[in-house]
Design a protein around this motif. Structure first.
Motif, short mmCIF file in Angstrom:
data_model
loop_
_atom_site.label_atom_id
_atom_site.label_comp_id
_atom_site.label_asym_id
_atom_site.label_seq_id
_atom_site.Cartn_x
_atom_site.Cartn_y
_atom_site.Cartn_z
N ARG A 42 0.82 -1.22 0.00
CA ARG A 42 0.00 0.00 0.00
C ARG A 42 0.85 1.26 0.00
O ARG A 42 0.38 2.32 -0.42
CB ARG A 42 -0.94 0.00 1.19
CG ARG A 42 -2.08 -0.99 1.04
CD ARG A 42 -3.05 -0.86 2.19
NE ARG A 42 -4.15 -1.79 2.06
CZ ARG A 42 -5.12 -1.90 2.96
NH1 ARG A 42 -5.11 -1.13 4.04
NH2 ARG A 42 -6.09 -2.76 2.78
N ALA A 43 2.08 1.17 0.48
CA ALA A 43 2.98 2.33 0.46
C ALA A 43 3.43 2.65 -0.96
O ALA A 43 4.02 3.70 -1.20
CB ALA A 43 4.20 2.07 1.34
N ARG A 44 3.14 1.75 -1.88
CA ARG A 44 3.49 1.95 -3.29
C ARG A 44 2.21 2.04 -4.10
O ARG A 44 1.64 1.04 -4.48
CB ARG A 44 4.35 0.77 -3.79
CG ARG A 44 5.74 0.84 -3.24
CD ARG A 44 6.34 -0.51 -2.92
NE ARG A 44 7.59 -0.27 -2.21
CZ ARG A 44 7.65 -0.05 -0.90
NH1 ARG A 44 6.57 -0.07 -0.16
NH2 ARG A 44 8.80 0.19 -0.32
N THR A 45 1.76 3.27 -4.34
CA THR A 45 0.49 3.43 -5.05
C THR A 45 0.59 2.91 -6.48
O THR A 45 -0.41 2.54 -7.08
CB THR A 45 0.05 4.91 -5.08
OG1 THR A 45 1.11 5.70 -5.62
CG2 THR A 45 -0.29 5.39 -3.68
N GLU A 46 1.80 2.88 -7.02
CA GLU A 46 2.03 2.26 -8.32
C GLU A 46 3.11 1.22 -8.13
O GLU A 46 4.28 1.56 -8.01
CB GLU A 46 2.48 3.28 -9.36
CG GLU A 46 1.43 4.32 -9.66
CD GLU A 46 1.95 5.33 -10.67
OE1 GLU A 46 3.03 5.12 -11.24
OE2 GLU A 46 1.27 6.34 -10.86
N THR A 47 2.76 -0.05 -8.11
CA THR A 47 3.76 -1.09 -7.89
C THR A 47 4.46 -1.40 -9.20
O THR A 47 4.20 -2.40 -9.85
CB THR A 47 3.10 -2.34 -7.29
OG1 THR A 47 2.38 -1.95 -6.13
CG2 THR A 47 4.13 -3.38 -6.89
N GLY A 48 5.35 -0.47 -9.62
CA GLY A 48 6.14 -0.72 -10.82
C GLY A 48 5.36 -0.45 -12.09
O GLY A 48 4.29 0.15 -12.10
N ALA A 49 5.90 -0.95 -13.19
CA ALA A 49 5.36 -0.65 -14.52
C ALA A 49 4.55 -1.80 -15.09
O ALA A 49 4.32 -1.86 -16.27
CB ALA A 49 6.51 -0.32 -15.46
N HIS A 50 4.11 -2.71 -14.24
CA HIS A 50 3.48 -3.92 -14.78
C HIS A 50 2.03 -4.09 -14.34
O HIS A 50 1.51 -5.19 -14.30
CB HIS A 50 4.31 -5.14 -14.40
CG HIS A 50 5.68 -5.07 -14.99
ND1 HIS A 50 5.93 -5.30 -16.32
CD2 HIS A 50 6.87 -4.73 -14.45
CE1 HIS A 50 7.22 -5.14 -16.56
NE2 HIS A 50 7.80 -4.79 -15.45
N GLY A 51 1.36 -3.00 -14.00
CA GLY A 51 -0.08 -3.01 -13.91
C GLY A 51 -0.71 -3.47 -12.61
O GLY A 51 -1.92 -3.60 -12.55
N PHE A 52 0.05 -3.71 -11.55
CA PHE A 52 -0.59 -4.12 -10.30
C PHE A 52 -1.14 -2.90 -9.58
O PHE A 52 -0.46 -1.90 -9.43
CB PHE A 52 0.39 -4.87 -9.39
CG PHE A 52 -0.26 -5.29 -8.10
CD1 PHE A 52 -1.08 -6.39 -8.08
CD2 PHE A 52 -0.07 -4.56 -6.95
CE1 PHE A 52 -1.71 -6.77 -6.90
CE2 PHE A 52 -0.69 -4.93 -5.77
CZ PHE A 52 -1.52 -6.04 -5.75
N ALA A 141 3.44 -11.52 -10.13
CA ALA A 141 3.81 -11.35 -11.53
C ALA A 141 4.40 -9.97 -11.76
O ALA A 141 5.40 -9.81 -12.46
CB ALA A 141 2.59 -11.57 -12.44
N ALA A 142 3.78 -8.94 -11.15
CA ALA A 142 4.30 -7.58 -11.29
C ALA A 142 5.70 -7.47 -10.70
O ALA A 142 6.60 -6.86 -11.31
CB ALA A 142 3.35 -6.59 -10.60
N LEU A 143 5.91 -8.09 -9.54
CA LEU A 143 7.23 -8.04 -8.90
C LEU A 143 8.26 -8.79 -9.73
O LEU A 143 9.38 -8.31 -9.93
CB LEU A 143 7.16 -8.62 -7.50
CG LEU A 143 6.30 -7.85 -6.49
CD1 LEU A 143 6.17 -8.64 -5.19
CD2 LEU A 143 6.87 -6.47 -6.23
N ALA A 144 7.88 -9.98 -10.22
CA ALA A 144 8.82 -10.78 -11.02
C ALA A 144 9.16 -10.08 -12.32
O ALA A 144 10.33 -10.05 -12.74
CB ALA A 144 8.22 -12.16 -11.30
N ARG A 145 8.19 -9.48 -12.97
CA ARG A 145 8.45 -8.78 -14.24
C ARG A 145 9.36 -7.57 -14.01
O ARG A 145 10.24 -7.28 -14.83
CB ARG A 145 7.14 -8.36 -14.90
CG ARG A 145 6.42 -9.54 -15.53
CD ARG A 145 5.02 -9.16 -15.98
NE ARG A 145 4.36 -10.33 -16.52
CZ ARG A 145 4.07 -10.49 -17.81
NH1 ARG A 145 4.38 -9.55 -18.68
NH2 ARG A 145 3.47 -11.58 -18.23
N ALA A 146 9.15 -6.86 -12.91
CA ALA A 146 10.03 -5.72 -12.61
C ALA A 146 11.46 -6.20 -12.38
O ALA A 146 12.41 -5.60 -12.87
CB ALA A 146 9.51 -4.97 -11.38
#
Length: 202
Positions: A42-52, A141-146
């Motif tokens: 929740r501290a990351r309003t945008e969890t990277g560039a992979h859509g989570f 998946a978002a974390l792995a792709r990042a």
């Protein structure tokens, strides 16, 4: 941390840095509980560039186990990336094999198929970005792709493990002579070297 790094590098580093020095000579784990994972996401309003989508996320024990598995793979591959330097002392003695780490990231990344989306604004070149095929991406998946994007990208060459006393962090080196993740670690390392030299001459 360098503000100029991309979203993938920042997310991969943030995940690795959930294992950190606790300020008392030990190691803390920000992902020790499902509540800790919820707060971290929740501290990351945008969890990277992979859509989570982080807003409204509530972790359970299954999520926690899956994310910790991805983190273990990321830290194992970070340890490989810093070779011939030493890995972080937090997990240097218990790293998973590189082959297993790669397989784990690839398997998790495949959980959220993406589609190419074209954007072409007036006066600019066309741009293609990858978006989840079915709405929000799955967290692991978002974390792995990042992590995959970071490890395959140019920023990986700047990755280092900080070896100041009691530090277990990885960091991206901002200049060729940088040895530590932050100035306080540099100060601790210099003090430790001074004491070591003093002991040898005493």
């Amino acid at each position: 941390m360098n503000a100029s790094i991309g979203a993938d590098a920042r997310l991969a580093l943030d995940l690795a840095l959930t294992i950190r020095h606790d300020g008392h000579g030990g190691v803390a784990d920000d992902l020790a509980t499902a509540e800790g994972l919820t707060a971290w996401v929740r501290a990351r309003t945008e969890t990277g560039a992979h859509g989570f989508e982080a807003r409204g996320f509530e972790a359970d024990d299954t999520d926690l186990a899956a994310v910790r598995e991805v983190r273990a793979a990321v830290r194992a591959l970070f340890a490989r990336a810093v070779l011939p330097g030493e890995p972080s002392p937090a997990d240097a003695a218990r790293l998973m094999p590189v082959r297993d780490a790669v397989e784990r990231l690839n398997t998790r990344a495949a959980l959220a198929p993406t589609v190419p989306v074209l954007s072409w604004t007036e006066g600019a070149d066309p741009v293609v970005r990858q978006e989840p095929a079915h709405g929000d991406a799955e967290l692991t998946a978002a974390l792995a792709r990042a992590a995959i994007a970071f490890l395959a990208g140019p920023d990986r060459q700047r990755l280092r493990a900080c070896h100041a006393p009691r530090c277990v962090r990885y960091f991206l080196r901002d200049h060729p002579r940088q040895e530590w993740c932050k100035p306080s670690c540099g100060n601790r390392a210099r003090v430790a070297r001074h004491h070591e030299r003093h002991k040898k001459t005493a």
